[in-house]
Design a protein around this motif. Structure first.
Motif, PDB file in Angstrom:
ATOM      1  N   GLU A  44       6.978  28.257   6.731  1.00  0.00           N
ATOM      2  CA  GLU A  44       6.539  28.345   7.974  1.00  0.00           C
ATOM      3  C   GLU A  44       6.220  26.789   8.468  1.00  0.00           C
ATOM      4  O   GLU A  44       6.879  26.399   9.545  1.00  0.00           O
ATOM      5  N   ARG A  45       5.829  25.884   7.398  1.00  0.00           N
ATOM      6  CA  ARG A  45       5.336  24.631   8.071  1.00  0.00           C
ATOM      7  C   ARG A  45       6.517  23.678   7.984  1.00  0.00           C
ATOM      8  O   ARG A  45       6.984  23.082   8.866  1.00  0.00           O
ATOM      9  N   PRO A  82      -5.009  21.887  12.085  1.00  0.00           N
ATOM     10  CA  PRO A  82      -4.600  23.412  11.390  1.00  0.00           C
ATOM     11  C   PRO A  82      -4.329  23.312  10.309  1.00  0.00           C
ATOM     12  O   PRO A  82      -4.663  23.955   9.316  1.00  0.00           O
ATOM     13  N   SER A  83      -3.542  22.025   9.683  1.00  0.00           N
ATOM     14  CA  SER A  83      -3.406  22.264   8.281  1.00  0.00           C
ATOM     15  C   SER A  83      -4.009  20.697   7.997  1.00  0.00           C
ATOM     16  O   SER A  83      -4.723  19.923   8.767  1.00  0.00           O
ATOM     17  N   THR A  84      -3.692  20.201   6.552  1.00  0.00           N
ATOM     18  CA  THR A  84      -4.397  19.029   6.177  1.00  0.00           C
ATOM     19  C   THR A  84      -3.441  17.726   6.481  1.00  0.00           C
ATOM     20  O   THR A  84      -3.786  16.630   6.320  1.00  0.00           O
ATOM     21  N   ARG A  85      -2.461  18.265   7.082  1.00  0.00           N
ATOM     22  CA  ARG A  85      -1.533  16.931   7.534  1.00  0.00           C
ATOM     23  C   ARG A  85      -1.660  16.474   8.899  1.00  0.00           C
ATOM     24  O   ARG A  85      -1.540  17.133   9.843  1.00  0.00           O
ATOM     25  N   GLN A  86      -2.375  15.513   8.807  1.00  0.00           N
ATOM     26  CA  GLN A  86      -2.449  14.764  10.074  1.00  0.00           C
ATOM     27  C   GLN A  86      -1.619  13.286  10.053  1.00  0.00           C
ATOM     28  O   GLN A  86      -2.048  12.277   9.441  1.00  0.00           O
ATOM     29  N   GLY A 103       1.349  17.507  13.469  1.00  0.00           N
ATOM     30  CA  GLY A 103       0.361  18.393  12.411  1.00  0.00           C
ATOM     31  C   GLY A 103      -0.348  19.042  13.454  1.00  0.00           C
ATOM     32  O   GLY A 103      -0.705  20.033  12.898  1.00  0.00           O
ATOM     33  N   MET A 104      -0.361  18.778  14.532  1.00  0.00           N
ATOM     34  CA  MET A 104      -1.318  19.862  15.370  1.00  0.00           C
ATOM     35  C   MET A 104      -0.748  21.226  15.754  1.00  0.00           C
ATOM     36  O   MET A 104      -1.460  22.270  15.906  1.00  0.00           O
ATOM     37  N   SER A 105       0.705  21.356  15.452  1.00  0.00           N
ATOM     38  CA  SER A 105       1.298  22.451  15.503  1.00  0.00           C
ATOM     39  C   SER A 105       1.633  23.106  14.503  1.00  0.00           C
ATOM     40  O   SER A 105       2.590  24.150  14.334  1.00  0.00           O
ATOM     41  N   ASP A 106       1.170  22.631  13.229  1.00  0.00           N
ATOM     42  CA  ASP A 106       1.623  23.245  12.009  1.00  0.00           C
ATOM     43  C   ASP A 106       0.693  24.858  11.884  1.00  0.00           C
ATOM     44  O   ASP A 106      -0.212  24.676  12.536  1.00  0.00           O
TER      45      ASP A 106
END
Length: 274
Positions: A44-45, A82-86, A103-106
């Protein structure tokens, strides 16, 4: 993924006293070690990233590289996305640059059925980035030294602390925000003209309006639609106008920015519209 965060957190509690482990005792993780839920989250990511790629490349030319971190700020005491991806995306559009959160929409790590994260990404568009902070095509790193990146990064942290803004934006249409401590900023204090700072050392912006001249809703995300939320720098006089008049003044300011031809674009050489 969530188990990577747990592993990192257990190691960072007392890093100076962490004993070295024999190589054969160090655990490694691969795709086959993921649970079915974690594999689904990863898929999904990836689908979310591809949808963002398609959308931004329809707006301009999106750089392949992003502005990111060696270690996610969420591991270092920063606000959780939401995830560690920033990360932050750079999109070249004519003579302007769009900087956008990435990443805010991950999809949320370790959770199911919650949609595409905060269901939003922030962005700022400007043609007023100084030459030393304006990376050539293929080089995004200089943008770290721009006022626009510093402003967007600060706002993104506040949005993450709030768990997103999409419901408030749906209710009010737009919001205003102030960044304190302008004189102590790394780049904004050097690059922004004086009429963008208030007497009490604040910088202001409008969030969510005026709408840009391209679509801001992404419907083909894997879990739920995502809104691209514009951030527009406003002058000190315009911020004081909102402070005094509240939501009605903010709505009026948005209309004036449209009528003046400023729109959502952050321009440093413009006069106040109030």
């Amino acid at each position: 993924m969530k188990f990577f965060k747990k592993l990192f957190n257990s190691a960072k509690k007392n890093p100076l006293q962490a004993p070295e482990q024999p190589e054969e005792l160090i655990e490694s993780f691969g795709y086959d070690d993921l649970s079915e839920a974690e594999k689904a989250n990863m898929a999904e990511r990836e689908a979310s990233q591809k949808a963002l790629d398609r959308h931004w490349n329809a707006v301009g030319t999106s750089e392949k590289d992003v502005l990111g971190y060696m270690i996610s700020p969420s591991f270092m005491g920063g606000p959780d996305w939401p995830s560690t991806r920033q990360a932050y995306r750079v999109v070249r559009r004519g003579d302007s640059i769009i900087l956008a959160t990435e990443g805010m929409s991950d999809p949320f790590d370790g959770a199911e059925g919650l949609g595409n994260g905060f269901e939003m990404e922030l962005f700022i568009e400007t043609s007023d980035i100084p030459n030393h902070a304006l990376g050539a095509p293929g080089d995004v790193d200089p943008f770290r030294r721009s006022w626009a990146f510093e402003l967007l990064k600060h706002l993104a942290a506040e949005v993450a602390h709030a768990g997103g803004l999409i419901h408030r934006l749906e209710k009010y249409g737009s919001m205003s925000y102030e960044i304190p401590g302008f004189s102590k900023s790394d780049y904004m204090s050097e690059q922004l003209p004086a009429h963008f700072v208030t007497a009490d050392d604040m910088t202001g912006m409008v969030i969510g309006a005026p709408e840009p001249d391209f679509p801001t809703r992404i419907d083909d995300m894997p879990l739920s639609p995502v809104k691209l939320v514009c951030v527009t720098l406003i002058t000190a006089a315009e911020l004081e106008y909102i402070r005094t008049g509240g939501q009605n003044a903010r709505n009026d300011l948005v209309a004036r920015l449209k009528d003046a031809g400023v729109g959502h674009i952050s321009r440093l050489n413009r006069a106040s519209v109030v």
